[in-house]
Design a protein around this motif. Structure first.
Motif, PDB file in Angstrom:
ATOM      1  N   THR A  12      19.760 -36.746   5.997  1.00  0.00           N
ATOM      2  CA  THR A  12      19.596 -35.446   6.661  1.00  0.00           C
ATOM      3  C   THR A  12      20.405 -34.394   5.909  1.00  0.00           C
TER       4      THR A  12
ATOM      5  N   ASP B 168      25.388 -30.730  14.753  1.00  0.00           N
ATOM      6  CA  ASP B 168      26.363 -31.218  15.730  1.00  0.00           C
ATOM      7  C   ASP B 168      27.089 -32.451  15.193  1.00  0.00           C
ATOM      8  N   CYS B 169      26.390 -33.583  15.084  1.00  0.00           N
ATOM      9  CA  CYS B 169      27.090 -34.823  14.742  1.00  0.00           C
ATOM     10  C   CYS B 169      27.600 -34.832  13.299  1.00  0.00           C
ATOM     11  N   ARG B 170      26.839 -34.216  12.414  1.00  0.00           N
ATOM     12  CA  ARG B 170      27.117 -34.242  10.972  1.00  0.00           C
ATOM     13  C   ARG B 170      27.225 -35.668  10.435  1.00  0.00           C
ATOM     14  N   GLU B 171      26.512 -36.565  11.081  1.00  0.00           N
ATOM     15  CA  GLU B 171      26.474 -37.959  10.625  1.00  0.00           C
ATOM     16  C   GLU B 171      25.056 -38.446  10.470  1.00  0.00           C
TER      17      GLU B 171
ATOM     18  N   CYS C 167      22.119 -37.144  15.169  1.00  0.00           N
ATOM     19  CA  CYS C 167      21.746 -36.370  16.363  1.00  0.00           C
ATOM     20  C   CYS C 167      20.431 -35.634  16.180  1.00  0.00           C
ATOM     21  N   GLY C 168      20.068 -35.391  14.921  1.00  0.00           N
ATOM     22  CA  GLY C 168      18.805 -34.704  14.661  1.00  0.00           C
ATOM     23  C   GLY C 168      18.888 -33.199  14.808  1.00  0.00           C
ATOM     24  N   ALA C 169      20.088 -32.645  14.960  1.00  0.00           N
ATOM     25  CA  ALA C 169      20.195 -31.196  15.146  1.00  0.00           C
ATOM     26  C   ALA C 169      19.934 -30.440  13.851  1.00  0.00           C
ATOM     27  N   CYS C 170      20.530 -30.885  12.747  1.00  0.00           N
ATOM     28  CA  CYS C 170      20.420 -30.089  11.530  1.00  0.00           C
ATOM     29  C   CYS C 170      18.976 -30.107  11.062  1.00  0.00           C
TER      30      CYS C 170
END
Ligand SMILES: Cc1cc2nc3c(=O)[nH]c(=O)nc-3n(C[C@H](O)[C@H](O)[C@H](O)COP(=O)(O)OP(=O)(O)OC[C@H]3O[C@@H](n4cnc5c(N)ncnc54)[C@H](O)[C@@H]3O)c2cc1C
Ligand code: FES
Lengths: 253, 637
Positions: free
Chosen positions: A88, A63-66, A69-72
């Motif tokens: 990440t 999501d954030c790709r920064e 967010c911890g999604a990846c």
């Protein structure tokens, strides 16, 4: 205006159509990979090519790709997030790979994180662990002035270091027991370093550990693989904080 | 469409407390009989869900991510404003109010802004009580930093991860209520329709993103907290999933959409590096506390920055805006960057970049202090660009960042559809035509913790609507619409990917409805967007099925809405024949290139009403009255 070197990579990606479907590694060639791309941008390009040929794109969480967010969440060449310190998967850039290299991409593997599809897993166990006690029991309204209670800078900094956890689950994926100890300990450590969170520290440690066990995470055998892969570089020292709170509260019971 | 802002009258500092007194309450024992749907659990929705459950309401909360902790709010870096005056530098509720009205270029509603400033202090207290680890001084008290558009230091922060820490505070409060049974959290659920019955918002239809199941949910009130629409431009600093779907679907059901053309371009982002670029990364505004912005004085100067002597550097913000310098507000700093690049003085590949230089600050304070202040941002810059900002200046360029426009709401945060409330970035209310840094977090949490919980009670106590269930024909119809749309996407089987259409739309909008807008360009867009949209519906390729996790399908729905919404945004930009805040119409500028407002004709919020498929939406106006701050030309010189 694209600049930078390009390369070709040999991908081996875990494909699994659904939670109960069998999965397998599938090979793809990624062409024209620019060194300035992020790892996920590289997968975007592969996915666009797949879509054009009528194949379903590789599903992955992001999501954030920064890196916040911890999604990846993917294991890259055997290491959660790919093994670059403090980074990440979404922040990993292709300049760290070589032309012609083989790259193996797999989902988190843990009983408590079942695969939903391809690289996407179900990590809601983490939410349930937080719900079991990872908070300060305070309702909205009626809080005293924020400066009424000074907090030593050192404590605030330690609280922050632990609170930096992004809940990605890399710690679990790296652990051979699939333990969630670093995740739980980070929360307990964060809150027990604030005076507001100290009040419930013992109960919190016990309920969160109980929930962790109930979710099917393994036990901690102090291998510290979790710390090595944590993109926020959370130290295993937080586990000592957790143990202290846990033991104190068990003795007092 | 009737626009009654329901602003209280009387002395501005008493309006909110008087209003609270005038609103009806729901008896504590009756609260549990009311169900509230909340779409979105970022700062605004998460704080609202937790607080409403604490009060005793039953809450059904939804988000499309796998956990509420991952909402886009998590990415906010720099900080949150509050009128605490802990620095004793002359801050007050009145000053925060004034800065925000002026910063918004006099296009916000005074009553709302005052209330925002008034509750700002409570937010910090609440967050500290939750254990949010804000930055502190050695004495143990809270630290502050400065942000653009203010001359006091009122921004609270947690290193460069303020949004993360605030969201985790709200998320923990939310999960506590999940455990207590007051909130049912539905993750990986996307709202795809709003259901309106007898003129009131009564529920939603969602798609379970894992199983594809389409479900209906009924309630006594609906809250949208679905964030901003910056991703209409494709490239933005927003998270990839940010979208306009929830608010646009509500617009199509009758909710007025206010000021869609007010978009914020943030001056300090990492420049685009290639065509594959999927998003842009913000370098927090807080960096401008110590970083100095410059370009070479000479056009086409390709020397390395270290080879360019001071006398041949143009610190253009310090030169043009001596009293605010590098902390000029975002709209102004962005335009100034575009201007120097248009003059051929930009740096880096393509000449689309300016330097943000820490050389002087490192000399003055040492690398250690700079690293303590901004270490994680510097690391992020290095990770992405492979360059080291400690030894050479950063290269930055403006990028789409935030959307001030959103669903129109009254003082109670209720849209033009009774029962439909809108909080956080999804509404339009407080920032006018330009949001000041560190004010979005403040607004989201003000709405969720301290405003909506009161105002929604008033609605519930007075609306007196009969209970409905999802058996109602309106639910059946809405679910059928969702199903039909999904089936249609999958059946097209065209040649272009969803992302390809999205990129094309974004490039068009960035070029002609981005930092500079002209009548000619906007009129062209009104031709080009419908053509692109038509092609989308004929030639998009959405593989896979609707009965499982299918991210291409999710994106198709979002991009389809962007393709309609983009046109609305352009229409609004064309209609507003003035420049104000983030909306810069090149025809309307002062001789020295600043935005020229036209208060005689445009001192209003433009609120658009949907008229049906293919019909031009109608614009209504909410006039803005300035009783407490005098309308003036905004100057930061
Ligand atoms: C990189 C970056 C840095 C920033 N830094 C700052 C800062 O320092 N200070 C500041 O004040 N502001 C900052 N902002 C702005 C601020 O972060 C946002 O405006 C704010 O967090 C928005 O919060 P929100 O709760 O309204 O929405 P979000 O946090 O975007 O949450 C939206 C929620 O809605 C859900 N949702 C959306 N659509 C649907 C749907 N159809 N169905 C179901 N769920 C849906 C999502 O899942 C999510 O839970 C920054 C923004 C960016 C991009
Ligand atoms: S996508 Fe958010 S951390 Fe990687």
């Amino acid at each position: 205006m694209t600049t930078g070197k390009t390369m070709t990579l040999k991908l081996h990606v875990w494909r699994q159509a659904g939670p109960n479907a069998p999965g397998k590694m599938t090979d793809y060639v990624a062409n024209n990979v620019n060194e300035h791309m992020s790892f996920l941008e590289m997968l975007d390009v592969v996915n666009e090519e797949l879509t054009k040929t009528g194949e379903e794109p590789i599903a992955f969480d992001h999501d954030c790709r920064e890196g916040i967010c911890g999604a990846c969440s993917m294991v890259i060449n055997g290491i959660p997030h790919g093994g670059h310190k403090g980074v990440t998967a979404c922040q990993l850039h292709m300049r760290h790979f070589q032309d012609g290299q083989d790259i193996y991409i797999e989902p988190w593997r843990a009983k408590a994180f079942p695969v939903i599809r391809d690289l996407v897993t179900n990590r809601s166990a983490f939410d349930r662990i937080i719900a079991s006690g990872g908070y300060v029991s305070v309702n909205t309204g009626g809080a005293p002035d924020a400066n009424a209670l000074p907090i030593p800078k050192k404590d605030a900094d330690q609280a922050f270091d632990a609170a930096a956890c992004i809940g990605c689950g890399a710690c679990v994926a790296a652990c051979k027991n699939a333990s969630a100890m670093l995740f739980v300990a980070a929360k307990v450590s964060h809150l027990s370093h604030t005076p507001q969170g100290k009040v419930e520290a013992g109960d919190r440690a016990r309920t969160m550990i109980a929930q962790m066990d109930a979710e099917g995470f393994g036990t901690c055998s102090n291998y510290s693989q979790c710390e090595a892969v944590c993109p926020k570089e959370i130290s295993v020292k937080v586990i000592a904080d957790l143990n202290r709170e846990y033991i104190k509260s068990s003795l007092l019971k | 469409m009737k626009l009654d802002a329901r602003c209280p009258s009387g002395p501005i500092e008493q309006r909110w407390s008087n209003h609270k007194m005038d609103m009806k309450l729901v008896n504590p024992a009756n609260k549990r009989k009311f169900k509230i749907i909340i779409v979105g659990t970022g700062l605004a929705g998460g704080s609202a869900a937790a607080t409403l459950s604490e009060l005793g309401y039953q809450v059904d909360a939804f988000c499309f991510q796998d956990s509420p902790r991952r909402a886009h709010s998590i990415a906010a870096q720099g900080g949150i404003n509050a009128a605490k005056n802990y620095q004793n530098d002359g801050d007050s509720v009145q000053r925060l109010f004034y800065d925000t009205v002026k910063g918004g270029d006099f296009r916000a509603r005074e009553s709302n802004v005052w209330r925002l400033a008034e509750v700002s202090a409570n937010i910090i207290d609440q967050c500290v009580a939750q254990g949010v680890p804000f930055a502190r001084e050695y004495g143990g008290h809270l630290a502050n930093r400065s942000f653009g558009g203010a001359q006091v230091s009122r921004t609270f922060y947690a290193r460069g991860q303020t949004g993360q820490q605030l969201l985790i505070g709200a998320y923990q409060a939310l999960e506590r209520q999940v455990q207590a049974g007051g909130v049912k959290m539905h993750t990986r659920h996307e709202m795809l329709e709003l259901v309106v019955i007898d003129g009131h918002a009564r529920g939603i239809v969602t798609r379970d993103l894992v199983t594809g199941k389409i479900e209906s949910w009924a309630a006594d009130a609906v809250v949208l907290a679905s964030g901003g629409y910056g991703n209409v431009f494709y490239l933005s600093t927003n998270a990839k999933g940010c979208n306009v779907t929830a608010t646009y679907r509500a617009f199509k059901k009758g909710a007025g959409f206010a000021n869609p053309c007010y978009t914020q371009i943030h001056p300090t982002c990492i420049p685009v590096s290639g065509d594959y670029q999927s998003k842009l990364t913000l370098m927090s505004e807080s960096l401008r506390n110590d970083g100095r912005v410059w370009v070479p004085t000479q056009q086409g100067d390709t020397r390395a920055p270290s080879q360019i002597p001071d006398s041949e550097r143009d610190y253009y913000l310090e030169r043009k805006y001596p009293s605010y310098g590098n902390l000029a507000p975002r709209d102004i700093a962005s335009r100034a960057a575009k201007q120097v690049c248009d003059e051929g003085r930009g740096v880096g590949p393509g000449g689309r970049g300016v330097y943000l230089d820490f050389g002087d600050a490192i000399k003055r304070l040492g690398a250690k202090v700079i690293s303590e202040r901004y270490g994680n941002l510097f690391d992020m810059y290095t990770t992405i660009t492979g360059e080291d900002p400690y030894s050479a200046p950063m290269r930055i360029y403006p990028a789409v960042h935030y959307t001030m426009g959103g669903l129109w709401v009254d003082y109670n945060l209720m849209s033009t559809i009774p029962g439909l409330h809108v909080v956080g970035e999804a509404n339009f209310s407080d920032h006018g035509a330009n949001r000041l840094g560190a004010s979005a977090l403040m607004q989201g949490l003000a709405d969720g913790y301290f405003i909506l919980p009161y105002t929604i009670g008033h609605y519930l106590a007075t609306a007196k609507q009969p209970k409905v269930t999802t058996d109602h024909p309106e639910f059946k119809k809405a679910a059928e619409d969702v199903r039909a749309r999904t089936t249609r996407f999958l059946a097209i089987g065209g040649k272009r990917t969803v992302a390809d259409f999205h990129r094309t739309l974004g490039a068009l909008l960035w070029e002609k409805c981005g930092m500079g807008r002209t009548e000619k360009g906007l009129k062209e867009l009104l031709q080009e967007i419908p053509v692109l949209r038509e092609e989308f519906w004929k030639n998009v390729n959405v593989p896979g099925s609707d009965a499982s996790l299918n991210m291409a399908l999710e994106n198709a729905g979002r991009v389809a809405d962007f393709l309609e919404f983009g046109e609305l945004m352009v229409r609004d930009a064309l209609d507003r024949a003035e420049s104000c805040g983030g909306h810069f119409r090149e025809e309307f500028q002062t001789p020295d290139g600043e935005a020229q407002r036209n208060d005689a004709e445009y001192c209003h919020a433009s609120v658009w009403e949907y008229q049906g498929e293919g019909a031009t939406p109608v614009r209504h106006k909410e006039p803005l009255n300035f009783e407490f701050v005098e309308l003036q030309t905004r100057s930061y010189k």
